[in-house]
Scaffold this motif. Structure first.
Motif, PDB file in Angstrom:
ATOM      1  N   ARG A  17       1.214  -1.275   0.207  1.00 11.53           N
ATOM      2  CA  ARG A  17       0.545  -0.420   0.438  1.00 11.53           C
ATOM      3  C   ARG A  17       0.784   1.029   0.086  1.00 11.53           C
ATOM      4  NH1 ARG A  17      -3.269  -1.351   4.202  1.00 11.53           N
ATOM      5  NH2 ARG A  17      -2.308  -0.870   5.182  1.00 11.53           N
ATOM      6  N   TYR A  18       2.514   1.138   0.779  1.00  8.85           N
ATOM      7  CA  TYR A  18       2.884   2.372   1.381  1.00  8.85           C
ATOM      8  C   TYR A  18       3.429   2.364  -0.553  1.00  8.85           C
ATOM      9  CZ  TYR A  18       6.684   5.753   2.182  1.00  8.85           C
ATOM     10  OH  TYR A  18       8.005   6.166   3.000  1.00  8.85           O
ATOM     11  N   ARG A  19       3.768   1.445  -1.536  1.00  8.11           N
ATOM     12  CA  ARG A  19       4.726   1.669  -2.442  1.00  8.11           C
ATOM     13  C   ARG A  19       3.452   2.424  -3.514  1.00  8.11           C
ATOM     14  NH1 ARG A  19       7.652  -3.277  -1.548  1.00  8.11           N
ATOM     15  NH2 ARG A  19       5.820  -4.449  -1.740  1.00  8.11           N
ATOM     16  N   SER A  20       2.343   1.683  -3.287  1.00  6.52           N
ATOM     17  CA  SER A  20       1.560   2.328  -4.009  1.00  6.52           C
ATOM     18  C   SER A  20       0.452   3.325  -4.443  1.00  6.52           C
ATOM     19  CB  SER A  20       0.295   1.525  -4.250  1.00  6.52           C
ATOM     20  OG  SER A  20      -0.145   1.488  -2.876  1.00  6.52           O
ATOM     21  N   GLU A  21       0.605   4.402  -3.041  1.00  2.00           N
ATOM     22  CA  GLU A  21       0.810   5.997  -2.991  1.00  2.00           C
ATOM     23  C   GLU A  21       1.623   6.584  -2.817  1.00  2.00           C
ATOM     24  OE1 GLU A  21      -1.320   5.076   0.947  1.00  2.00           O
ATOM     25  OE2 GLU A  21      -2.860   4.569   0.570  1.00  2.00           O
ATOM     26  N   HIS A  22       2.842   6.059  -2.487  1.00  2.00           N
ATOM     27  CA  HIS A  22       4.285   7.143  -2.633  1.00  2.00           C
ATOM     28  C   HIS A  22       5.082   6.190  -2.646  1.00  2.00           C
ATOM     29  CE1 HIS A  22       2.418   8.817   0.652  1.00  2.00           C
ATOM     30  NE2 HIS A  22       2.163   7.788   0.968  1.00  2.00           N
ATOM     31  N   SER A  23       6.303   7.014  -4.443  1.00  2.00           N
ATOM     32  CA  SER A  23       6.977   6.152  -4.763  1.00  2.00           C
ATOM     33  C   SER A  23       8.220   6.867  -3.786  1.00  2.00           C
ATOM     34  CB  SER A  23       6.955   7.256  -6.327  1.00  2.00           C
ATOM     35  OG  SER A  23       6.981   8.752  -5.873  1.00  2.00           O
ATOM     36  N   PHE A  24       9.208   6.185  -4.626  1.00  2.00           N
ATOM     37  CA  PHE A  24      10.686   6.213  -3.522  1.00  2.00           C
ATOM     38  C   PHE A  24      11.352   7.978  -3.758  1.00  2.00           C
ATOM     39  CE2 PHE A  24      14.648   5.645  -3.513  1.00  2.00           C
ATOM     40  CZ  PHE A  24      15.335   6.359  -1.737  1.00  2.00           C
ATOM     41  N   ASP A  25      10.861   8.377  -5.069  1.00  2.00           N
ATOM     42  CA  ASP A  25      11.770   9.482  -5.700  1.00  2.00           C
ATOM     43  C   ASP A  25      10.828  10.503  -5.072  1.00  2.00           C
ATOM     44  OD1 ASP A  25      13.169   8.296  -7.375  1.00  2.00           O
ATOM     45  OD2 ASP A  25      11.811   8.078  -9.418  1.00  2.00           O
ATOM     46  N   GLU A  26       9.651  10.656  -4.940  1.00  2.00           N
ATOM     47  CA  GLU A  26       9.071  11.689  -3.856  1.00  2.00           C
ATOM     48  C   GLU A  26       8.836  12.012  -2.959  1.00  2.00           C
ATOM     49  OE1 GLU A  26       6.414  14.878  -3.839  1.00  2.00           O
ATOM     50  OE2 GLU A  26       7.167  13.712  -5.902  1.00  2.00           O
ATOM     51  N   THR A  27       9.224  10.544  -1.919  1.00  2.00           N
ATOM     52  CA  THR A  27       9.174  10.441  -0.446  1.00  2.00           C
ATOM     53  C   THR A  27      11.218  11.105  -0.604  1.00  2.00           C
ATOM     54  OG1 THR A  27       8.332   9.042  -0.640  1.00  2.00           O
ATOM     55  CG2 THR A  27       9.928   9.138   1.415  1.00  2.00           C
ATOM     56  N   PHE A  28      11.867  10.786  -1.633  1.00  2.00           N
ATOM     57  CA  PHE A  28      12.803  11.522  -0.993  1.00  2.00           C
ATOM     58  C   PHE A  28      13.404  12.616  -1.679  1.00  2.00           C
ATOM     59  CE2 PHE A  28      17.490  11.696  -2.223  1.00  2.00           C
ATOM     60  CZ  PHE A  28      18.312  11.194  -0.983  1.00  2.00           C
ATOM     61  N   GLY A  29      12.424  13.146  -2.574  1.00  2.00           N
ATOM     62  CA  GLY A  29      12.416  14.926  -2.697  1.00  2.00           C
ATOM     63  C   GLY A  29      11.907  15.284  -1.612  1.00  2.00           C
ATOM     64  N   LYS A  30      10.246  14.846  -1.113  1.00  2.00           N
ATOM     65  CA  LYS A  30       9.611  15.643   0.250  1.00  2.00           C
ATOM     66  C   LYS A  30      11.150  15.940   1.276  1.00  2.00           C
ATOM     67  CE  LYS A  30       5.166  15.125  -0.769  1.00  2.00           C
ATOM     68  NZ  LYS A  30       4.581  15.076  -0.700  1.00  2.00           N
ATOM     69  N   PHE A  31      11.915  14.464   1.202  1.00  2.00           N
ATOM     70  CA  PHE A  31      13.110  14.873   2.337  1.00  2.00           C
ATOM     71  C   PHE A  31      13.796  15.588   2.118  1.00  2.00           C
ATOM     72  CE2 PHE A  31      17.511  13.470   3.594  1.00  2.00           C
ATOM     73  CZ  PHE A  31      16.803  13.612   5.282  1.00  2.00           C
ATOM     74  N   SER A  32      14.410  15.891   0.706  1.00  2.00           N
ATOM     75  CA  SER A  32      15.169  16.626   0.586  1.00  2.00           C
ATOM     76  C   SER A  32      14.703  18.618   0.879  1.00  2.00           C
ATOM     77  CB  SER A  32      15.647  16.411  -0.580  1.00  2.00           C
ATOM     78  OG  SER A  32      15.343  16.309  -2.088  1.00  2.00           O
ATOM     79  N   GLU A  33      13.486  18.173   0.405  1.00  2.00           N
ATOM     80  CA  GLU A  33      13.390  20.093   0.474  1.00  2.00           C
ATOM     81  C   GLU A  33      13.424  20.489   1.458  1.00  2.00           C
ATOM     82  OE1 GLU A  33       9.750  19.578  -1.634  1.00  2.00           O
ATOM     83  OE2 GLU A  33      10.410  19.963  -3.245  1.00  2.00           O
ATOM     84  N   SER A  34      13.023  18.933   2.742  1.00  4.93           N
ATOM     85  CA  SER A  34      12.474  19.505   4.774  1.00  4.93           C
ATOM     86  C   SER A  34      14.080  19.534   4.735  1.00  4.93           C
ATOM     87  CB  SER A  34      11.973  18.449   5.234  1.00  4.93           C
ATOM     88  OG  SER A  34      12.665  17.238   4.729  1.00  4.93           O
ATOM     89  N   PHE A  35      14.476  18.800   3.786  1.00  5.25           N
ATOM     90  CA  PHE A  35      16.434  18.812   4.858  1.00  5.25           C
ATOM     91  C   PHE A  35      17.015  20.559   4.707  1.00  5.25           C
ATOM     92  CE2 PHE A  35      21.123  18.039   4.680  1.00  5.25           C
ATOM     93  CZ  PHE A  35      21.368  17.668   5.293  1.00  5.25           C
ATOM     94  N   ALA A  36      16.688  20.445   2.979  1.00  7.43           N
ATOM     95  CA  ALA A  36      17.265  21.890   2.763  1.00  7.43           C
ATOM     96  C   ALA A  36      16.902  23.421   3.264  1.00  7.43           C
ATOM     97  CB  ALA A  36      16.954  21.802   1.176  1.00  7.43           C
ATOM     98  N   THR A  37      16.010  22.808   3.565  1.00  6.75           N
ATOM     99  CA  THR A  37      14.732  23.925   4.418  1.00  6.75           C
ATOM    100  C   THR A  37      15.283  24.457   5.644  1.00  6.75           C
ATOM    101  OG1 THR A  37      12.653  23.738   2.997  1.00  6.75           O
ATOM    102  CG2 THR A  37      12.926  24.830   5.636  1.00  6.75           C
ATOM    103  N   PHE A  38      15.517  23.186   6.387  1.00 10.36           N
ATOM    104  CA  PHE A  38      15.353  22.746   8.128  1.00 10.36           C
ATOM    105  C   PHE A  38      17.149  24.007   7.427  1.00 10.36           C
ATOM    106  CE2 PHE A  38      17.896  20.842  11.021  1.00 10.36           C
ATOM    107  CZ  PHE A  38      17.530  21.861  12.324  1.00 10.36           C
ATOM    108  N   MET A  39      17.729  23.142   6.366  1.00  9.78           N
ATOM    109  CA  MET A  39      19.478  23.833   6.825  1.00  9.78           C
ATOM    110  C   MET A  39      19.672  25.091   7.071  1.00  9.78           C
ATOM    111  SD  MET A  39      22.359  21.082   5.042  1.00  9.78           S
ATOM    112  CE  MET A  39      23.501  21.737   5.603  1.00  9.78           C
TER     113      MET A  39
END
Length: 171
Positions: A17-39
């Motif tokens: 269910r997680y794979r179907s709802e969220h792609s790895f690229d999208e999840t990693f992209g959101k992580f990178s945006e939150s990381f860059a925002t925090f930095m």
């Protein structure tokens, strides 16, 4: 009928269910945006400053006479280099995602502007055709003045009837 027997079962586990709802690229992209925002926040700079001060103090003073990273602080430099080597690509990824969003927004704005221009041109043509058609038709002001004249004539006739003069032959 809950399940049909002639269709294969679909796995409904958490990861499927997680794979179907969220792609790895999208999840990693959101992580990178939150990381860059925090930095890019003062909180991150304060945390890093406190971390470096504690690191240097612990290694200069030593814990029970033992310092794990003596004066040139090679381990601290290695940690900063590792952080920088991961931070740069994550920030670039976040910038690329923002650029893609900006490109989509710009395309939507362009399409909206084209639609508005087409609507404006259509309305301009319609107004021009109405103006041409109105040359043969009475205008609103003309109709109002005619109605006022008729009203004043009616008022005069009513007053004349009240005085007993009878209807006037002005028409």
């Amino acid at each position: 009928m809950a399940e049909r027997l002639d269709t294969p079962r679909v796995r409904r586990g958490f990861f499927a269910r997680y794979r179907s709802e969220h792609s790895f690229d999208e999840t990693f992209g959101k992580f990178s945006e939150s990381f860059a925002t925090f930095m890019g926040t003062p909180k991150f700079i304060m945390y890093m400053t406190a971390f470096v001060i504690i690191w240097i103090a612990v290694n200069l003073i030593g814990i029970y006479g033992y310092s794990f990273d003596p004066y040139p602080f090679i381990l601290l430099n290695l940690a900063f280099s590792t952080q920088a080597s991961y931070a740069a690509p994550l920030i670039l990824l976040a910038q690329n995602r923002q650029e893609q969003r900006d490109r989509v927004l710009a395309e939507n704005d362009r399409q909206r502007a084209e639609r508005n221009l087409a609507d404006t041109e259509f309305l301009t043509r319609e107004i021009a055709s109405l103006r041409l058609a109105m040359q043969d038709v009475a205008t609103r002001d003309f109709v109002r003045s005619e109605l006022r004249d008729l009203l004043s004539d009616l008022v005069e006739e009513i007053k004349a009837d009240e005085r007993g003069e009878g209807p006037s032959e002005s028409h």
